[in-house]
Every structure is written in structure tokens, then in C-alpha cells.
Design an enzyme around this catalytic site. Structure first.
Site, PDB file in Angstrom:
ATOM      1  CE1 TYR A   1      -3.211  -2.779   0.001  1.00  0.00           C
ATOM      2  CE2 TYR A   1      -4.018  -2.027   2.114  1.00  0.00           C
ATOM      3  CZ  TYR A   1      -4.119  -2.864   1.030  1.00  0.00           C
ATOM      4  OH  TYR A   1      -5.134  -3.785   0.974  1.00  0.00           O
TER       5      TYR A   1
ATOM      6  CE  LYS B   1       0.676 -17.509  -2.635  1.00  0.00           C
ATOM      7  NZ  LYS B   1      -0.207 -18.671  -2.567  1.00  0.00           N
TER       8      LYS B   1
ATOM      9  CG  ASP C   1      -2.734 -19.911  -0.613  1.00  0.00           C
ATOM     10  OD1 ASP C   1      -1.935 -19.754   0.329  1.00  0.00           O
ATOM     11  OD2 ASP C   1      -2.436 -20.572  -1.623  1.00  0.00           O
TER      12      ASP C   1
ATOM     13  CG  ASP D   1      -7.419  -4.262   3.713  1.00  0.00           C
ATOM     14  OD1 ASP D   1      -8.415  -4.227   4.433  1.00  0.00           O
ATOM     15  OD2 ASP D   1      -7.234  -3.509   2.743  1.00  0.00           O
TER      16      ASP D   1
ATOM     17  CG  ASP E   1     -12.898  -6.554   5.581  1.00  0.00           C
ATOM     18  OD1 ASP E   1     -12.527  -6.022   6.640  1.00  0.00           O
ATOM     19  OD2 ASP E   1     -13.399  -5.918   4.631  1.00  0.00           O
TER      20      ASP E   1
END
Ligand code: NAD
Length: 358
Positions: free
Chosen positions: A143, A191, A223, A247, A251
Site C-alpha cells: 500500500y 506467501k 491462501d 486487510d 474482513d
């Protein structure tokens, strides 16, 4: 407390003002009950700041944020400002506050109230007594990485994911210390099978774990973590991860608690100064209708008292008042329950206030 503490109140846009005025009334009540001498100041942020000053994060707001001891924020954004250039968009104000105040550690607890099991999107036995904490790195990663942009022919766009050893180590320390205060299980999510950044992330976290022999560290690919969160969420105690993965995972965890309207968050720097805000956005679809659930914003006040000021008792008092109101069966529109127990935003915060004072 000996020195007066200043709290900067930033209502923002959409349902931001609705839920944060509820939260402010709870903070004022706690201020009175415990004689805390908090001074609450208000400033503009987001789209409403843009409308009045031409920028989403006015210098005056930023200065007040720098001087304050903690920040309570509602939410920013909305369709009215969606077509503005990137630097004028309301969401820029959040990124600006996070990076200017170096709020690198984002705490997102996902706790399911025993009275809201029916509101969760997962089966009761999967989520009963769920209590997990996601710690997301907030000021680095993709980001913020440079270079970012669009090629001249506009047919290619790029961002850069970058993390330094120091950035990983400082979020790692926060996560190990949080795990020490809980059930001592820390899962680091990355990852590492594809990304070099994640290989470094894993090395640094593994090295750091030698300083925390009492914490059981595991690693998981992002994942798989997304899948495991939905399959068996109670296997997790504390999750630590980078900005982008955090992020998304937070959620996913949000839905298990019944509604995004139940989730508070804290973003903290190395001096425990923090910005406290509900996880949800400005919800333009329900703004101005009294339908917003104020509990995430109110729980953010509890997090502020606990994380920035070390005030455990008033923090627990707020959480207990919320549990009591939920136990009595009262709900906002986003939570499952009988129609005759549904309350609007103000009625819900009045119920919490009555319980605090009672
Ligand atoms: P959102 O969180 O605003 O809304 C998602 C859904 O959840 C909507 O259906 C909404 O009605 C519902 N919802 C959210 N909060 C609720 C509450 N307290 N009570 C009841 N229902 C609630 O996400 P979005 O729709 O993707 O984004 C809307 C705007 O908010 C966008 O401009 C976005 O950029 C901004 N946003 C801001 C923040 C922030 O300020 N921290 C975070 C996320 C999104």
C-alpha cells in the site's frame, strides 16, 4: 492520571458521525464516572474536510492529531467523492494519519458475543466463544511501496511490495507480546512460496521467536489461512501478517462476529499513541437513517482506554454494558433478532449509557 489527556474526535462522513457521536457520548460518560479529566477536541477529516477546506486531511487536523494523546475516528468516504483525483480522496486522510503518526500496528480483535452466535455466517459450533486477534502491519507493504503508477500508454500499472527487516521485527515484537498476554499461540501469515518479501518476513519472525520461548509460533500461507479461518476459526489465537493480507483476512474474520458493525480496531505507534475506529466504512447505503450499529465505534473507545491509557477497568465496564444489552435481546438492524427488539443508533447508545450509569 496526573496529566490531562487530549482526545481528538474525527467524525468523518456517512455513518461516521452517527456512530462516533454515540461513541463520544460513552467516552464522556466514562470521563465523568471515573473522573478522568479527558479533554475532547473535534476536527474535520475525509470528504467533509474536502468540502470545507479543499483537502481530506487539513494541516489543522494533522497538527491536532500530532498533539493529541489518542484519536477517535468515525469513517470516511462516499460516492460523492469517488471521482476525485487520488490525492483528494477521503481515504487519503486515513493513510496520511497512519503514516504521519507512524501507526504501524493495527489490532483487529474478532470476538463473538455469546448472544450473537445466531448472527454469524458460520455454524454455531464453529464460532461459539470465538476470540481471535489479527495484528496487521499498517504503514508498509504494497500500500505504500514505491515505485507505483501507470505506464505512459496506460496499459500497464504497478505497485511495489516492500518490507524491511526493521519493519517486520517491530510488528513481530508487538505480536509476540500480545500473544504472551493471551493464549500464547502466534500464527504468522505470508506467501513465502512465491514472494521474496514473505521469505524475509518468515526469517525475521522465526529469529525473533527465540526471544519468546513461551509463545508457540506457526507459519501459514495466506491462501490456506483464508480457508482455515472459515473452516476452523477457533484454531487461531493471534495472527500477525502484512498490510495487504491483513486487510483481507480481517474482513473475513469480521463476518464471523455477526456483523461488521461489531468490530473495533486500534492502530498504534511505538509510544502507544493510537487511532481507534470501527472497522467498517461510511456505509452510504444506510447513512442518515439511524440504522447504523454504533457498537463497533463504542468498542473502539474501550480499546482506546485499554491500549493507549492502560485503563482496564473502564474498558471492561463498557464491554460488559454491551454484553448486558445484547443479553437482554436488544439488536440493531444488522443483527439477527426479533423486530420488536430492534433499536436505532441513538436508542442503542442510550441503552449502553443507562447500563454504564446504572
Ligand atoms: P462499508 O463498511 O461502509 O459497508 C459495507 C456494508 O456493511 C454496507 O452494506 C453497510 O450498510 C454495512 N455496514 C457497515 N457498517 C455498518 C454498521 N455500523 N451498522 C450496520 N451496517 C453496517 O464498506 P463499503 O460499502 O465498501 O464502503 C463505503 C465507503 O466507506 C467507501 O467510500 C469506502 O472507501 C469507505 N471506507 C472507509 C473506511 C474507513 O473510514 N476506515 C473503511 C472501509 C471503507
Amino acid at each position: 492520571m496526573n496529566k490531562k489527556k487530549t482526545i481528538l474526535f474525527l467524525p468523518g462522513d456517512g455513518i461516521g458521525p452517527e456512530v462516533s457521536y454515540s461513541a463520544k457520548s460513552i467516552l464522556e460518560s466514562i470521563n465523568e464516572i471515573y473522573n478522568l479529566d479527558f479533554i475532547i477536541e473535534e476536527a474535520l477529516v475525509g470528504g467533509s474536510a474536502y468540502d470545507q477546506t479543499g483537502v481530506p486531511l487539513p494541516e489543522e487536523t494533522l497538527n491536532a492529531a500530532r498533539k493529541s494523546d489518542a484519536i477517535l475516528l468515525g469513517a470516511v468516504g462516499g460516492p460523492k467523492w469517488d471521482d476525485l483525483d487520488y490525492q483528494y480522496r477521503p481515504e487519503r486522510a486515513l493513510l496520511g494519519l497512519r503514516s504521519e503518526l507512524d501507526l504501524f500496528a493495527n489490532f483487529r480483535p474478532a470476538i463473538l458475543s455469546e448472544y450473537l452466535t445466531a448472527s454469524s455466517s458460520l455454524k454455531s459450533e464453529k464460532v461459539e466463544n470465538l476470540d481471535l486477534l489479527i495484528i496487521r502491519e499498517l504503514t508498509g507493504g504494497i500500500y505504500f511501496g514505491e515505485p507505483r503508477g501507470r505506464k505512459e500508454d496506460k496499459k500497464e500499472a504497478f505497485n511495489t511490495m516492500i518490507y524491511s527487516h526493521e519493519e517486520i521485527e517491530r510488528i513481530g515484537r508487538v505480536a509476540f507480546e500480545a500473544a504472551q498476554k493471551r493464549n500464547k499461540n502466534l500464527c504468522s501469515v505470508d506467501k513465502a512460496n512465491v514472494l521474496e518479501v514473505s521469505v524475509l518476513w518468515r526469517e525475521v519472525i522465526t529469529d525473533l521467536s527465540k526471544n519468546y520461548p513461551d509463545v508457540n509460533l506457526s507459519h501459514m500461507l495466506v491462501d490456506n489461512a483464508a480457508m482455515q479461518l472459515v473452516r476452523e476459526p477457533k484454531q487461531f489465537d493471534v495472527i500477525v501478517t502484512g498490510n495487504l493480507f491483513g486487510d483481507i483476512l480481517s474482513d473475513i474474520a469480521a463476518m464471523m462476529t455477526g456483523s461488521i458493525g461489531m468490530l473495533p480496531s486500534a492502530s498504534i505507534n511505538s509510544e502507544n499513541k493510537g487511532m481507534f475506529e470501527p472497522v467498517h466504512g461510511s456505509a452510504p447505503d444506510i447513512a442518515g437513517q439511524g440504522l447504523a450499529n454504533p457498537l463497533a465505534a463504542i468498542l473502539s473507545v474501550a480499546m482506546m482506554l485499554r491500549y493507549s491509557f492502560g485503563l482496564e477497568e473502564p474498558a471492561s465496564k463498557i464491554e460488559e454494558a454491551i454484553e448486558k444489552v445484547l443479553k437482554e435481546g436488544y439488536r440493531t438492524n444488522d443483527l439477527e433478532g426479533p423486530e420488536d427488539m430492534k433499536l436505532n443508533t441513538d436508542q442503542m447508545s442510550q441503552k449502553i449509557l443507562e447500563n454504564l450509569r446504572g
